[in-house]
Design a protein around this motif. Structure first.
Motif, PDB file in Angstrom:
ATOM      1  N   SER A 155     -25.876  17.612  14.146  1.00 18.30           N
ATOM      2  CA  SER A 155     -26.281  18.407  13.046  1.00 18.30           C
ATOM      3  C   SER A 155     -26.112  17.346  11.669  1.00 18.30           C
ATOM      4  O   SER A 155     -26.956  17.233  10.855  1.00 18.30           O
ATOM      5  CB  SER A 155     -25.587  19.489  12.570  1.00 18.30           C
ATOM      6  OG  SER A 155     -24.149  19.336  12.228  1.00 18.30           O
ATOM      7  N   TRP A 208     -29.475  22.823  10.564  1.00 24.12           N
ATOM      8  CA  TRP A 208     -28.720  24.494  10.531  1.00 24.12           C
ATOM      9  C   TRP A 208     -28.534  24.941  11.951  1.00 24.12           C
ATOM     10  O   TRP A 208     -27.361  25.508  12.277  1.00 24.12           O
ATOM     11  CB  TRP A 208     -29.582  25.246   9.658  1.00 24.12           C
ATOM     12  CG  TRP A 208     -29.505  25.064   8.348  1.00 24.12           C
ATOM     13  CD1 TRP A 208     -30.462  24.381   7.473  1.00 24.12           C
ATOM     14  CD2 TRP A 208     -28.349  25.197   7.455  1.00 24.12           C
ATOM     15  NE1 TRP A 208     -29.929  24.271   6.033  1.00 24.12           N
ATOM     16  CE2 TRP A 208     -28.724  24.721   6.091  1.00 24.12           C
ATOM     17  CE3 TRP A 208     -27.021  25.682   7.631  1.00 24.12           C
ATOM     18  CZ2 TRP A 208     -27.891  24.692   5.185  1.00 24.12           C
ATOM     19  CZ3 TRP A 208     -26.220  26.036   6.800  1.00 24.12           C
ATOM     20  CH2 TRP A 208     -26.684  25.203   5.588  1.00 24.12           C
ATOM     21  N   LEU A 238     -24.735  25.785  13.387  1.00 21.29           N
ATOM     22  CA  LEU A 238     -24.682  27.273  13.778  1.00 21.29           C
ATOM     23  C   LEU A 238     -23.980  27.482  14.958  1.00 21.29           C
ATOM     24  O   LEU A 238     -23.061  27.768  15.447  1.00 21.29           O
ATOM     25  CB  LEU A 238     -25.926  28.164  13.655  1.00 21.29           C
ATOM     26  CG  LEU A 238     -25.786  29.567  14.046  1.00 21.29           C
ATOM     27  CD1 LEU A 238     -24.976  30.268  12.888  1.00 21.29           C
ATOM     28  CD2 LEU A 238     -27.126  30.075  14.110  1.00 21.29           C
TER      29      LEU A 238
END
Length: 73
Positions: A14, A45, A49
């Motif tokens: 990420s 994102w 997550l």
């Protein structure tokens, strides 16, 4: 530390996505259209997550297994 490997890899990916977005940058074409690697923002994102959820699952699951083990004895 070994049980958090998937979370750490997802977190690194990420941050790699957001860093790549910053390095690649954006530009305006001669016809006025914006050219940018927009797909990297949702990927950032998504992987963040995934990292958060997997870390939470790894952290919380042992509490459920311990409680079931003790309640059966």
């Amino acid at each position: 530390m070994k049980k958090y490997t998937f979370s750490l890899i997802s977190l690194i990916i990420s941050f790699g996505c957001i860093a790549a977005y910053g390095i690649i940058g954006s530009k305006v074409a001669p016809d006025g259209t914006l050219i940018e690697p927009f797909f990297l923002i949702p990927m950032f994102w998504l992987f963040a997550l995934i990292a958060a959820i997997s870390a939470l699952i790894v952290k919380v699951c042992p509490f459920f297994y311990k409680s079931k083990k003790h309640s059966n004895n």
